[in-house]
Scaffold this motif. Sequence first.
Motif, PDB file in Angstrom:
ATOM      1  N   LEU A 152     -45.114   8.498  65.878  1.00 24.14           N
ATOM      2  CA  LEU A 152     -44.523   7.167  65.872  1.00 24.14           C
ATOM      3  C   LEU A 152     -43.405   7.070  64.838  1.00 24.14           C
ATOM      4  CD1 LEU A 152     -45.104   4.640  67.530  1.00 24.14           C
ATOM      5  CD2 LEU A 152     -46.568   3.834  65.683  1.00 24.14           C
ATOM      6  N   THR A 153     -43.625   7.640  63.671  1.00 28.26           N
ATOM      7  CA  THR A 153     -42.605   7.615  62.617  1.00 28.26           C
ATOM      8  C   THR A 153     -41.369   8.399  63.040  1.00 28.26           C
ATOM      9  OG1 THR A 153     -44.348   7.481  60.943  1.00 28.26           O
ATOM     10  CG2 THR A 153     -42.159   8.093  60.187  1.00 28.26           C
ATOM     11  N   ALA A 154     -41.577   9.570  63.637  1.00 31.41           N
ATOM     12  CA  ALA A 154     -40.452  10.389  64.084  1.00 31.41           C
ATOM     13  C   ALA A 154     -39.693   9.717  65.218  1.00 31.41           C
ATOM     14  CB  ALA A 154     -40.952  11.759  64.529  1.00 31.41           C
ATOM     15  N   ASP A 159     -34.791  10.153  60.072  1.00 30.29           N
ATOM     16  CA  ASP A 159     -34.556  10.150  58.619  1.00 30.29           C
ATOM     17  C   ASP A 159     -35.782   9.645  57.873  1.00 30.29           C
ATOM     18  OD1 ASP A 159     -31.994  11.093  58.983  1.00 30.29           O
ATOM     19  OD2 ASP A 159     -31.088   9.092  59.014  1.00 30.29           O
ATOM     20  N   LEU A 160     -36.405   8.582  58.397  1.00 27.97           N
ATOM     21  CA  LEU A 160     -37.620   8.044  57.790  1.00 27.97           C
ATOM     22  C   LEU A 160     -38.744   9.075  57.838  1.00 27.97           C
ATOM     23  CD1 LEU A 160     -39.068   5.590  56.543  1.00 27.97           C
ATOM     24  CD2 LEU A 160     -39.624   4.850  58.872  1.00 27.97           C
ATOM     25  N   ALA A 161     -38.846   9.791  58.959  1.00 30.07           N
ATOM     26  CA  ALA A 161     -39.878  10.813  59.092  1.00 30.07           C
ATOM     27  C   ALA A 161     -39.678  11.933  58.075  1.00 30.07           C
ATOM     28  CB  ALA A 161     -39.866  11.380  60.507  1.00 30.07           C
ATOM     29  N   ILE A 166     -42.443  14.440  57.159  1.00 28.68           N
ATOM     30  CA  ILE A 166     -42.772  14.773  58.554  1.00 28.68           C
ATOM     31  C   ILE A 166     -41.585  15.510  59.168  1.00 28.68           C
ATOM     32  CG2 ILE A 166     -43.298  13.817  60.836  1.00 28.68           C
ATOM     33  CD1 ILE A 166     -44.499  11.378  59.320  1.00 28.68           C
ATOM     34  N   ASP A 167     -41.853  16.606  59.852  1.00 24.75           N
ATOM     35  CA  ASP A 167     -40.801  17.374  60.522  1.00 24.75           C
ATOM     36  C   ASP A 167     -40.586  16.809  61.932  1.00 24.75           C
ATOM     37  OD1 ASP A 167     -39.073  19.167  61.615  1.00 24.75           O
ATOM     38  OD2 ASP A 167     -40.313  20.936  61.308  1.00 24.75           O
TER      39      ASP A 167
END
Length: 267
Positions: A152-154, A159-161, A166-167
């Motif tokens: 969800l973050t990616a 950039d946030l990931a 997180i990759d």
Amino acid sequence: MTDLLDDFLIRATLAGIGVALAAAPLGCFIVWRRMAYFGDATAHAAILGVALALAFNLSIMLGTLVMALAMALAVSGLSGRGRAMDTMLGVLSHSALAAGLVAVSLLQGVRLDLSAYLFGDILAVGRSDLAVIWGGAALVIGLIWARWSALLTATLSEDLATAAGIDPRREQLILTLALAIVVAVAIKVVGVLLIAALLIIPAAAARNFARTPEAMALIAAGFGAVAALGGMAVAWNFDTPAGPSIVCVAAVIFAASTLSGLARRAS
């Protein structure tokens, strides 16, 4: 339970529900990432996988899984390299389908009902097929559940990931693997031409009712299951093709969802 599974209609319905439950949360990510053609390209490559499996006397499921995964990895690798993504996906999607159809026509001594792979043959699902479908569905749901927050973050922001450790490429690969598994298990249910519809339509319909990403995934799963049940009922009562009937019911759900959303915004 054994007696129930002797009924082809029960097996077909359970197969449709299994595919719908696997496709729904994955479809949400495809909708959020605006990658509808990504599902098409991966699904269309499955026909080439069928041809290769028959040519080398391999399992159809294995052939479709390998080719779907290869196409998904190719698309992921080419993304973000200066080409228009939708154009590239369109080219790869239709090229893979055409190559698969040509490859199947060149097979010697093989009689193949292409319509079963293009539009699905859910009524021919056996117990072993059912086990593979639900096993694949469980694997996809488990992958997405385990990586939900990171995925969800990616999806929200690369950039946030990255800032969160997180990759984004790894999460893209997880989605790619999940999509290949869904394509491999769904080919017998709705066929390569309709797999993308089952991925996208329930997720798009759920968007009008969901307030959170988790709610959208759950509602999409519910809509997918209703589409599978409704499509089987339509096919049984009106003697229509089961796979396309499932997608048509999903389209009706989407239309009703859209009208409901418009009505709520107008009031």
